[in-house]
Design a protein around this motif. Structure first.
Motif, short mmCIF file in Angstrom:
data_model
loop_
_atom_site.label_atom_id
_atom_site.label_comp_id
_atom_site.label_asym_id
_atom_site.label_seq_id
_atom_site.Cartn_x
_atom_site.Cartn_y
_atom_site.Cartn_z
N LEU A 135 0.88 -1.17 0.00
CA LEU A 135 0.00 0.00 0.00
C LEU A 135 0.92 1.22 0.00
O LEU A 135 1.43 1.60 1.05
N PRO A 136 1.22 1.80 -1.17
CA PRO A 136 2.18 2.90 -1.22
C PRO A 136 1.86 3.98 -0.19
O PRO A 136 0.76 4.52 -0.18
N ALA A 137 2.83 4.27 0.69
CA ALA A 137 2.54 5.16 1.81
C ALA A 137 3.76 5.97 2.21
O ALA A 137 4.02 6.18 3.40
N ASN A 138 4.54 6.44 1.20
CA ASN A 138 5.51 7.47 1.56
C ASN A 138 4.71 8.69 2.01
O ASN A 138 3.47 8.67 1.97
N PRO A 139 5.33 9.76 2.50
CA PRO A 139 4.52 10.84 3.06
C PRO A 139 3.37 11.32 2.18
O PRO A 139 2.22 11.42 2.64
N THR A 140 3.63 11.63 0.92
CA THR A 140 2.58 12.15 0.05
C THR A 140 1.46 11.14 -0.14
O THR A 140 0.28 11.49 -0.12
N HIS A 141 1.81 9.88 -0.29
CA HIS A 141 0.78 8.88 -0.61
C HIS A 141 0.11 8.32 0.63
O HIS A 141 -1.02 7.82 0.54
N LEU A 145 4.26 10.03 12.49
CA LEU A 145 3.36 9.47 13.50
C LEU A 145 2.93 8.05 13.14
O LEU A 145 2.79 7.19 14.01
N MET A 146 2.73 7.80 11.84
CA MET A 146 2.34 6.46 11.43
C MET A 146 3.48 5.47 11.61
O MET A 146 3.25 4.30 11.96
N LEU A 147 4.71 5.91 11.39
CA LEU A 147 5.85 5.03 11.62
C LEU A 147 5.88 4.55 13.07
O LEU A 147 6.31 3.43 13.35
N ARG A 148 5.39 5.40 13.97
CA ARG A 148 5.34 5.05 15.39
C ARG A 148 4.00 4.41 15.75
O ARG A 148 3.79 4.07 16.92
N ARG A 149 3.10 4.27 14.75
CA ARG A 149 1.77 3.71 14.95
C ARG A 149 1.02 4.45 16.06
O ARG A 149 0.38 3.84 16.92
N GLU A 150 1.10 5.78 16.04
CA GLU A 150 0.40 6.58 17.03
C GLU A 150 -1.11 6.48 16.81
O GLU A 150 -1.58 6.33 15.68
N GLN A 180 -8.32 3.00 10.33
CA GLN A 180 -8.38 2.04 9.23
C GLN A 180 -7.03 1.96 8.52
O GLN A 180 -6.56 0.87 8.17
N LEU A 181 -6.39 3.11 8.30
CA LEU A 181 -5.09 3.12 7.63
C LEU A 181 -4.04 2.39 8.46
O LEU A 181 -3.22 1.63 7.92
N ARG A 182 -4.06 2.59 9.78
CA ARG A 182 -3.13 1.87 10.65
C ARG A 182 -3.32 0.36 10.50
O ARG A 182 -2.35 -0.40 10.41
N GLN A 183 -4.55 -0.08 10.48
CA GLN A 183 -4.83 -1.51 10.37
C GLN A 183 -4.39 -2.06 9.01
O GLN A 183 -3.83 -3.16 8.92
N LEU A 184 -4.62 -1.28 7.94
CA LEU A 184 -4.20 -1.72 6.61
C LEU A 184 -2.68 -1.85 6.53
O LEU A 184 -2.15 -2.82 5.97
N LEU A 185 -1.96 -0.88 7.08
CA LEU A 185 -0.50 -0.92 7.02
C LEU A 185 0.07 -2.06 7.85
O LEU A 185 1.17 -2.55 7.56
N ASP A 186 -0.65 -2.52 8.85
CA ASP A 186 -0.22 -3.68 9.61
C ASP A 186 -0.38 -4.98 8.82
O ASP A 186 0.20 -6.00 9.18
N LEU A 187 -1.14 -4.94 7.72
CA LEU A 187 -1.41 -6.12 6.93
C LEU A 187 -0.59 -6.21 5.65
O LEU A 187 -0.71 -7.19 4.91
N VAL A 188 0.20 -5.18 5.36
CA VAL A 188 0.97 -5.16 4.11
C VAL A 188 2.47 -5.11 4.43
O VAL A 188 2.88 -4.90 5.57
N ASP A 189 3.27 -5.28 3.40
CA ASP A 189 4.72 -5.25 3.55
C ASP A 189 5.16 -3.90 4.12
O ASP A 189 4.74 -2.85 3.61
N PRO A 190 6.01 -3.89 5.16
CA PRO A 190 6.47 -2.62 5.75
C PRO A 190 7.17 -1.68 4.77
O PRO A 190 7.23 -0.48 4.99
N VAL A 191 7.68 -2.23 3.65
CA VAL A 191 8.32 -1.37 2.65
C VAL A 191 7.33 -0.36 2.09
O VAL A 191 7.72 0.66 1.50
#
Length: 386
Positions: free
Chosen positions: A149-155, A358-363, A198-209
Motif C-alpha cells: 500500500l504505497p505510503a511514503n509521506p505524500t501517498h 506518527l504512522m511510523l510510530r503507529r500513534e 483504518q489506515l493503521r490496520q491496513l498498514l499492519d497487513l501489508v509489507d512494511p516497505v
C-alpha cells in the motif's frame, strides 16, 4: 518557429505521450524536460513558471498559481469551441479541478484516481469490491505472495483522504468543490479518526516497505516480478497494464468501497506560464493535446493516460491499455478533489511529513488529529478558490 520549453514528469505516461503529441502536432518546437514524481507533487508551480513555457501540474497547485499570476488564464485565450470540447469531455471533476477565481488555469490531459492493482498470475480469486473483503484478502494472501500500500509521506496523505471519503459515506460534489467532510477549517474529526485507524490496520497487513514507496515504486516492483499479489489503493497507471510493459502483467480494478465510490483525484493538467515566450503557440498546443482527437489518438498510442472521456470510452484505447479504462472508469469518474486554496501545497507537504512520522510510530488517532489540527491552524486564512 519559436522554441518552447516544457516540463512534465519522468514516467512514460507523462513524458513519452507529450513528446509523441509534439511530434505529430508539428506546429510548435517544444523541448520536454521531466522531473521525478516527488518533484511533480511538491515543486512550486510558481517556481517552474519562471523557467518553463508549458508545465504539467497537479490540481492542488491551481489556487496558489492563480493568485501569484504565474499562469495564463486559458479561457481568455483559447477559442470557445476548443474549450467547449475539452469541458464536455472532462472525466468527472478533472476539468473543473483546474479552475480558480473564475478562470481555467490548466487543461486536463491526464486523469487518474486511487484504484486497486493486482497480478492476475498471482491472484486468482475475484478482486475485492468492499473494504471487508479487501482486509480479509490481506490476511489470507496466496502462499508466497505479499501485498503493498504505497505510503511514503505524500501517498500516506492521499490514502488517508480516500479513506476519509469512504468513512464519511457522502458522494463527491458534482461542481468539483471539496467534499462536505472537508470544510474550510479542516477535516471533520470523527471522519479523520476513523480513517486513521483504518489506515493503521491496513498498514499492519501489508509489507512494511509500503511506508517508503510511491505508486511508481510499487508498480515497478510488481511488473518486474516481485511477488506482490494485491495493492488495495494506488494511483492507477495504465502503462503497467499494456501488453509488453514489464516482465509480469499488472491489472487494475475499482477501489474497495463502503457506501460510496470514488477516491482521491489525481491526473495532470497542462498549464502555460505567464512568462511564455510565445503564448499563442503554447496555448494552441495545450488545446490540441487536451482535445478528443489527440487524446484518443496519438496521446494514448504514445503511452499517455488521457483526461478526455472520449478516450476512456474508446474500445481501441481500452484494448491498448489492457482494459484499464473500463476497469477503473467508475472510480475515476466519481473521484473528489483536494483543497485548491492558495497555500494548500505547502500545508500538504507539512501534514504529510508529520503524519508519516506518527504512522511510523503507529500513534493513535488522538495524536494524529492533534497534529493535524495544529498544522491547519497555522495556515494563514485565505478565501476559497472556486
Amino acid at each position: 518557429m519559436t522554441r518552447l520549453l516544457g516540463m512534465t514528469w519522468n514516467h512514460p505516461r507523462g513524458r513519452d505521450s507529450l513528446r509523441a503529441a509534439t511530434a505529430e502536432y508539428g506546429r510548435a518546437d517544444i523541448e520536454w524536460e521531466a522531473r521525478s514524481l516527488r518533484e511533480f507533487e511538491d515543486t512550486s508551480v510558481t517556481e517552474l513558471a519562471a523557467r518553463y513555457d508549458l508545465i504539467a501540474i497537479d490540481h492542488p497547485f491551481t489556487g496558489t498559481a492563480a493568485a501569484s499570476g504565474a499562469l495564463l488564464a486559458l479561457d481568455e485565450i483559447l477559442p470557445v469551441e476548443v474549450l467547449a470540447d475539452i469541458r464536455a469531455g472532462g472525466l468527472g471533476a478533472s476539468f473543473a479541478s483546474y479552475q480558480a477565481h473564475g478562470h481555467q488555469w490548466a487543461l486536463p490531459v491526464d486523469a487518474a484516481a486511487q484504484v486497486s492493482a493486482y497480478r492476475p498470475d498471482l491472484l486468482r480469486e475475484p478482486v475485492p469490491r468492499g473494504w471487508g473483503e479487501a482486509e480479509e484478502l490481506l490476511r489470507h494472501l496466496p502462499s508466497g505472495t505479499t501485498a503493498e500500500l504505497p505510503a511514503n509521506p505524500t501517498h500516506l496523505w492521499s490514502t488517508l483522504l480516500s479513506l476519509c471519503h469512504h468513512q464519511a459515506g457522502i458522494e463527491a460534489p458534482a461542481d468539483a468543490h471539496r467534499p462536505s467532510w472537508w470544510p474550510d477549517d479542516g477535516i471533520e474529526a470523527d471522519v479523520a479518526a476513523a480513517a486513521w485507524e483504518q489506515l493503521r490496520q491496513l498498514l499492519d497487513l501489508v509489507d512494511p516497505v509500503s511506508l517508503e514507496r510511491d505508486p511508481i515504486g510499487t508498480l515497478d516492483a510488481m511488473s518486474s516480478g516481485a511477488p506482490i499479489a494485491y495493492v488495495p489503493l494506488v494511483f492507477g497507471y495504465s502503462s503497467y497494464s499494456r501488453a509488453g510493459y514489464g516482465q509480469r502483467p499488472v491489472r487494475f480494478a475499482e477501489a474497495p468501497r463502503h457506501e460510496v465510490a470514488g477516491t482521491l483525484l489525481g491526473g495532470v493538467g497542462l498549464a502555460v506560464s505567464a512568462r511564455c515566450a510565445d503564448p499563442g503557440a503554447a496555448t494552441g498546443f495545450a488545446g490540441w493535446v487536451a482535445s478528443s482527437a489527440c487524446q484518443r489518438g496519438v496521446y494514448v498510442r504514445g503511452g499517455g493516460q488521457p483526461g478526455h472521456r472520449a478516450a476512456w470510452q474508446d474500445p481501441a484505447a481500452d484494448a491498448l491499455t489492457g482494459g484499464f479504462f473500463t476497469a477503473t472508469g467508475p472510480t475515476t469518474t466519481a473521484a473528489f478533489v483536494r483543497d485548491r486554496r492558495p497555500g494548500y501545497p505547502v500545508f500538504q507537504q507539512r501534514a504529510a511529513a508529520r503524519l508519516h512520522e506518527l504512522m511510523l510510530r503507529r500513534e493513535p488517532a488522538s495524536v494524529a488529529l492533534g497534529e493535524l489540527r495544529r498544522l491547519e491552524q497555522e495556515r494563514a486564512p485565505v478565501r476559497e478558490s472556486r
